[in-house]
Design a protein around this motif. Structure first.
Motif, short mmCIF file in Angstrom:
data_model
loop_
_atom_site.label_atom_id
_atom_site.label_comp_id
_atom_site.label_asym_id
_atom_site.label_seq_id
_atom_site.Cartn_x
_atom_site.Cartn_y
_atom_site.Cartn_z
N ALA A 2 0.84 -1.20 0.00
CA ALA A 2 0.00 0.00 0.00
C ALA A 2 0.87 1.25 0.00
CB ALA A 2 -0.91 0.00 1.22
N THR A 3 1.38 1.61 -1.16
CA THR A 3 2.34 2.70 -1.22
C THR A 3 1.81 3.96 -1.89
OG1 THR A 3 3.24 1.85 -3.29
CG2 THR A 3 4.28 1.12 -1.26
N LYS A 4 0.57 3.90 -2.40
CA LYS A 4 0.07 5.08 -3.09
C LYS A 4 -1.36 5.38 -2.66
CE LYS A 4 3.05 5.87 -6.84
NZ LYS A 4 3.14 6.53 -8.12
N ALA A 5 -1.73 6.63 -2.78
CA ALA A 5 -3.06 7.03 -2.38
C ALA A 5 -4.10 6.44 -3.30
CB ALA A 5 -3.16 8.55 -2.38
N GLY A 6 -5.30 6.23 -2.78
CA GLY A 6 -6.41 5.70 -3.55
C GLY A 6 -7.66 5.80 -2.71
N ASN A 7 -8.76 5.32 -3.24
CA ASN A 7 -10.02 5.38 -2.53
C ASN A 7 -10.10 4.26 -1.51
OD1 ASN A 7 -12.66 5.69 -1.74
ND2 ASN A 7 -13.50 4.72 -3.58
N VAL A 8 -10.05 4.61 -0.22
CA VAL A 8 -10.10 3.59 0.83
C VAL A 8 -11.49 3.46 1.43
CG1 VAL A 8 -7.69 3.94 1.42
CG2 VAL A 8 -9.44 5.21 2.66
N SER A 9 -12.45 4.22 0.91
CA SER A 9 -13.80 4.21 1.48
C SER A 9 -14.49 2.88 1.29
CB SER A 9 -14.64 5.34 0.87
OG SER A 9 -14.80 5.15 -0.53
N THR A 10 -14.06 2.09 0.31
CA THR A 10 -14.71 0.81 0.04
C THR A 10 -14.07 -0.34 0.81
OG1 THR A 10 -13.28 0.48 -1.89
CG2 THR A 10 -15.41 1.51 -2.29
N VAL A 11 -13.02 -0.06 1.59
CA VAL A 11 -12.29 -1.10 2.30
C VAL A 11 -12.87 -1.28 3.70
CG1 VAL A 11 -10.04 -1.84 3.17
CG2 VAL A 11 -10.20 -0.58 1.01
N THR A 12 -13.24 -2.52 4.02
CA THR A 12 -13.78 -2.82 5.34
C THR A 12 -12.67 -3.34 6.24
OG1 THR A 12 -15.92 -3.40 4.38
CG2 THR A 12 -15.48 -4.18 6.61
N LEU A 13 -12.47 -2.70 7.40
CA LEU A 13 -11.41 -3.07 8.33
C LEU A 13 -12.01 -3.38 9.71
CD1 LEU A 13 -8.79 -0.27 7.55
CD2 LEU A 13 -8.69 -2.65 6.80
N PRO A 14 -11.34 -4.24 10.50
CA PRO A 14 -11.77 -4.45 11.88
C PRO A 14 -11.67 -3.14 12.66
CG PRO A 14 -10.15 -6.10 11.19
CD PRO A 14 -10.16 -5.04 10.14
N TYR A 15 -12.46 -2.99 13.72
CA TYR A 15 -12.48 -1.74 14.48
C TYR A 15 -11.14 -1.44 15.15
CZ TYR A 15 -12.70 -4.39 18.87
OH TYR A 15 -12.41 -5.23 19.91
N ILE A 16 -10.29 -2.46 15.31
CA ILE A 16 -9.00 -2.25 15.98
C ILE A 16 -7.91 -1.76 15.02
CG2 ILE A 16 -9.42 -3.90 17.84
CD1 ILE A 16 -7.84 -5.96 16.26
N LEU A 17 -8.29 -1.55 13.74
CA LEU A 17 -7.32 -1.10 12.75
C LEU A 17 -7.86 0.10 11.98
CD1 LEU A 17 -6.30 -4.54 11.15
CD2 LEU A 17 -5.10 -3.31 12.97
N LYS A 18 -6.94 0.94 11.48
CA LYS A 18 -7.32 2.03 10.60
C LYS A 18 -6.21 2.28 9.60
CE LYS A 18 -5.61 5.67 13.73
NZ LYS A 18 -5.97 6.93 14.45
N VAL A 19 -6.55 2.90 8.49
CA VAL A 19 -5.56 3.25 7.46
C VAL A 19 -5.05 4.66 7.75
CG1 VAL A 19 -5.12 3.62 5.02
CG2 VAL A 19 -6.66 1.79 5.74
N GLU A 20 -3.73 4.82 7.77
CA GLU A 20 -3.13 6.14 7.97
C GLU A 20 -2.02 6.37 6.96
OE1 GLU A 20 -1.71 7.01 11.86
OE2 GLU A 20 -3.71 7.24 12.73
#
Length: 257
Positions: A2-20
């Motif tokens: 994951a090295t470049k920006a993109g649309n992360v709104s469609t990605v489902t993650l567990p509540y204990i994780l977030k994309v930064e």
């Protein structure tokens, strides 16, 4: 990956994780303290294919290796445990099958088959928007690899004529995204069974001193903690075999990621 920006709104993650945003571009960060052994992520692949040498011995749907398999009578390529597995795979394979039939007796590479399945899945489910979140590293692709991708894109246009045909430029981008983000799916003996595209885990960055590891149960991927991760710290895995030669590891990382 994951090295470049993109649309992360469609990605489902567990509540204990977030994309930064991070030094590597983007990464998965813990939102609470994570202890050793904790399973922080479990998911099934967005798409997957069987490895080249396993096509006749592994079920194309469940990835199991029973004593006997039945072959698809149309494309004569995919093999299944039984009728139940074949029916479960049919929503994707019915389009994939047409593409593979069109090039008989040529056997498509695993990369061509994977892109074909992605296009077929988009036709069946209209959920290809998830792919927009993936990095492509297209600006780092060598001229030799780019030429190969263009040739493969032309071939895929013919194979995908019954699926979701797109132009060669978009196919090249899809090839770059796929090769930058796939995981090798391993069996219980840690032998490669196939490769899968897992959208959420593709945000995990590489470290030669990882704090997480990947484990497979069939085609289900789980991410487990192998050293304590404080809240706010990034999760890392290793993209390469850490027991390998350091120079070779660096070469593999530069070539693929």
């Amino acid at each position: 990956m994951a090295t470049k920006a993109g649309n992360v709104s469609t990605v489902t993650l567990p509540y204990i994780l977030k994309v930064e945003v991070c030094l590597e571009g983007r990464g998965l960060v813990a939102t609470e303290d994570l202890s050793i052994g904790k399973e922080v992520f479990e998911c099934r692949p967005f798409s997957y294919v069987i490895s080249e040498g396993r096509c006749t011995s592994t079920c194309a749907h469940c990835l199991m290796r029973p004593k006997s398999l039945q072959r698809c009578s149309q494309c004569q390529f995919n093999h299944y445990c039984n009728t139940a597995c074949q029916k479960s795979d049919w929503s994707i394979h019915k389009w994939e099958c047409l593409g593979m039939k069109s090039i008989i007796p040529t056997r498509p590479t695993h990369l061509a088959r994977h892109v074909l399945r992605l296009l077929c899945k988009a036709k069946s489910y209209s959920n290809s928007s998830e792919l927009s979140s993936l990095c492509s590293n297209i600006d780092k692709v060598t001229h030799k690899k780019m030429a190969y991708f263009r040739d493969l894109g032309l071939a895929l246009q013919t194979m995908a004529s019954h699926a979701n045909c797109i132009n060669v430029t978009d196919l090249v981008l899809l090839l770059c995204q796929l090769t930058s983000n796939v995981f090798s799916i391993l069996d219980q003996d840690l032998n490669p069974t196939g490769e899968g595209l897992f959208i959420g885990p593709s945000f995990l960055n590489h470290s030669c001193v990882p704090n997480c590891t990947i484990v497979f149960e069939g085609k289900t991927l789980s991410v487990r903690v192998i050293s304590p991760i404080p809240s706010g710290q990034q999760l890392y895995i290793s993209y390469v075999d850490l027991l390998g030669d350091p120079a070779k590891r660096k070469e593999t990382l530069l070539e693929n990621y």
